[in-house]
Design a protein around this motif. Structure first.
Motif, PDB file in Angstrom:
ATOM      1  N   ASP A 230       0.909  -1.541   0.091  1.00 48.18           N
ATOM      2  CA  ASP A 230       0.440   0.305  -0.125  1.00 48.18           C
ATOM      3  C   ASP A 230       0.654   1.018   0.246  1.00 48.18           C
TER       4      ASP A 230
ATOM      5  N   ALA B 140       2.741   1.799  -3.508  1.00 48.35           N
ATOM      6  CA  ALA B 140       2.096   2.236  -4.276  1.00 48.35           C
ATOM      7  C   ALA B 140       2.014   3.903  -4.473  1.00 48.35           C
ATOM      8  N   SER B 141       1.613   4.561  -2.810  1.00 42.50           N
ATOM      9  CA  SER B 141       0.884   5.179  -2.692  1.00 42.50           C
ATOM     10  C   SER B 141       2.203   6.744  -3.405  1.00 42.50           C
TER      11      SER B 141
ATOM     12  N   GLY C  81       2.591   6.504  -6.645  1.00 39.33           N
ATOM     13  CA  GLY C  81       1.912   6.329  -8.181  1.00 39.33           C
ATOM     14  C   GLY C  81       1.107   5.337  -8.708  1.00 39.33           C
ATOM     15  N   LEU C  82       1.231   3.857  -7.975  1.00 36.45           N
ATOM     16  CA  LEU C  82       0.630   2.658  -8.651  1.00 36.45           C
ATOM     17  C   LEU C  82      -0.918   2.575  -8.217  1.00 36.45           C
ATOM     18  N   ARG C  83      -1.495   2.277  -8.769  1.00 38.23           N
ATOM     19  CA  ARG C  83      -3.324   1.610  -9.015  1.00 38.23           C
ATOM     20  C   ARG C  83      -2.769   0.037  -8.240  1.00 38.23           C
TER      21      ARG C  83
ATOM     22  N   THR D 250      -4.836  -1.763  -7.232  1.00 44.44           N
ATOM     23  CA  THR D 250      -6.369  -1.928  -7.055  1.00 44.44           C
ATOM     24  C   THR D 250      -7.461  -2.716  -6.547  1.00 44.44           C
TER      25      THR D 250
ATOM     26  N   ARG E 175      -5.628  -6.771  -7.873  1.00 39.42           N
ATOM     27  CA  ARG E 175      -4.015  -6.621  -7.730  1.00 39.42           C
ATOM     28  C   ARG E 175      -3.957  -6.683  -6.060  1.00 39.42           C
ATOM     29  N   ARG E 176      -4.847  -6.146  -5.042  1.00 40.22           N
ATOM     30  CA  ARG E 176      -4.309  -6.033  -4.147  1.00 40.22           C
ATOM     31  C   ARG E 176      -4.735  -7.775  -3.523  1.00 40.22           C
TER      32      ARG E 176
END
Lengths: 161, 161
Positions: B25, B28-29, B32-34, B36, B39-40
């Motif tokens: 998490d 990602a932040s 800037g990855l998503r 989603t 994926r998570r």
DNA sequence: TACTGTTACGTGATAATATAACAATACCCA
DNA sequence: TGGGTATTGTTATATTATCACGTAACAGTA
């Protein structure tokens, strides 16, 4: 993807296939292996092409030569060659290539070009010690090592892939 | 083949999945990855199982959770995780496993037990230097390295496989 | 030579893994 | 809000690999 070249750099390829086949014959008689017609022809195909080939591609050649035309024919011959270090399996490409250093006790490192799929077999004995000690720390008994490096070969790097 | 054990030796597994998810998490932040839902959830599945899983096995879980039930759903999510080093692909097994050292800049060496298919991820930074110099000698530009060692894990060695 | 155990081969069928192509939806940002 | 992009769902298909079974070749024995 560009066409795969036989190797990253030119070399005396004329006789290397011949030499490798002769070595295989010698190895077989020395170790009592049965280098049968299919197996020998399979090795010859890989040596002559001098590139990584898919099992089905090899199978087509074998079938054209009058051998069986079902997948197990190719897979079995390839498995035999890999088992006796006459060929290697390139996992990344689901493909097989003749060993370019037969006889050397080696732990090959495969340099795989992501642009043209050419595979080079580099020597890296040093690596083995590192692997062994890492494995030992886990209580793991090493049997086979496969190292594959993905990147760009000189030609494709030049071409700006 | 014996059942795969979660790892070669016991460890505090209770929170490691949780931690890894939190790390993902954060990553990602930060980048800037998503990450989603699919994926998570895919990462969570791999983390919870803590073993190498085939794409179709992952797909079954995803489908059961209400996500799509066609191969691309799993392959795409897995590809995303691999690309961002949250998971690895184990070529030898045509399988995927969550990265057990996320965040570390590492070139993992996978120790794969041929008897129970258990996979351990060992660190072997030293190896990289050797690979780099071998590649350099060929004018090859390294991008990704994958090392897989086949052998016997402590448990199977003990059991006399 | 006949017998026997083992290894290898041919063949058909099928399993397991992976990708292409396109439509529908969700997200981002000007 | 609208338009572009990334993501997801879905259908179809391609590619890679193995199973299962019967036959043939080989090695050793007597």
């Amino acid at each position: 993807m560009r066409e795969p070249s036989p190797a990253f750099h030119d070399h005396d390829h004329a006789n290397c296939a011949e030499d490798a086949l002769a070595f295989a014959d010698e190895l077989a008689s020395r170790k009592g292996l049965r280098l049968t017609p299919v197996r020998r022809r399979t090795l010859e195909i890989l040596l002559t092409e001098h590139r990584a080939m898919g099992a089905y591609e090899v199978l087509d050649r074998l079938a054209a030569d009058g051998f069986g035309n079902q997948p197990p024919v190719a897979y079995r011959a390839l498995e035999f060659l890999v088992e006796h270090d006459l060929a290697h399996r390139i996992q990344r490409l689901n493909a097989f290539a003749a060993c370019t250093h037969p006889g050397d006790k080696h732990s090959p490192v495969f340099l795989i070009c992501r642009a043209c799929d050419t595979v080079a077999e580099a020597a890296a004995e040093v690596v083995l010690d590192a692997i062994d000690s890492a494995a030992e720390a886990h209580g793991f008994a090493v049997e086979r090592v496969n190292m594959e490096v993905l990147g760009l070969c000189p030609a494709c790097k030049e071409a700006g892939a």
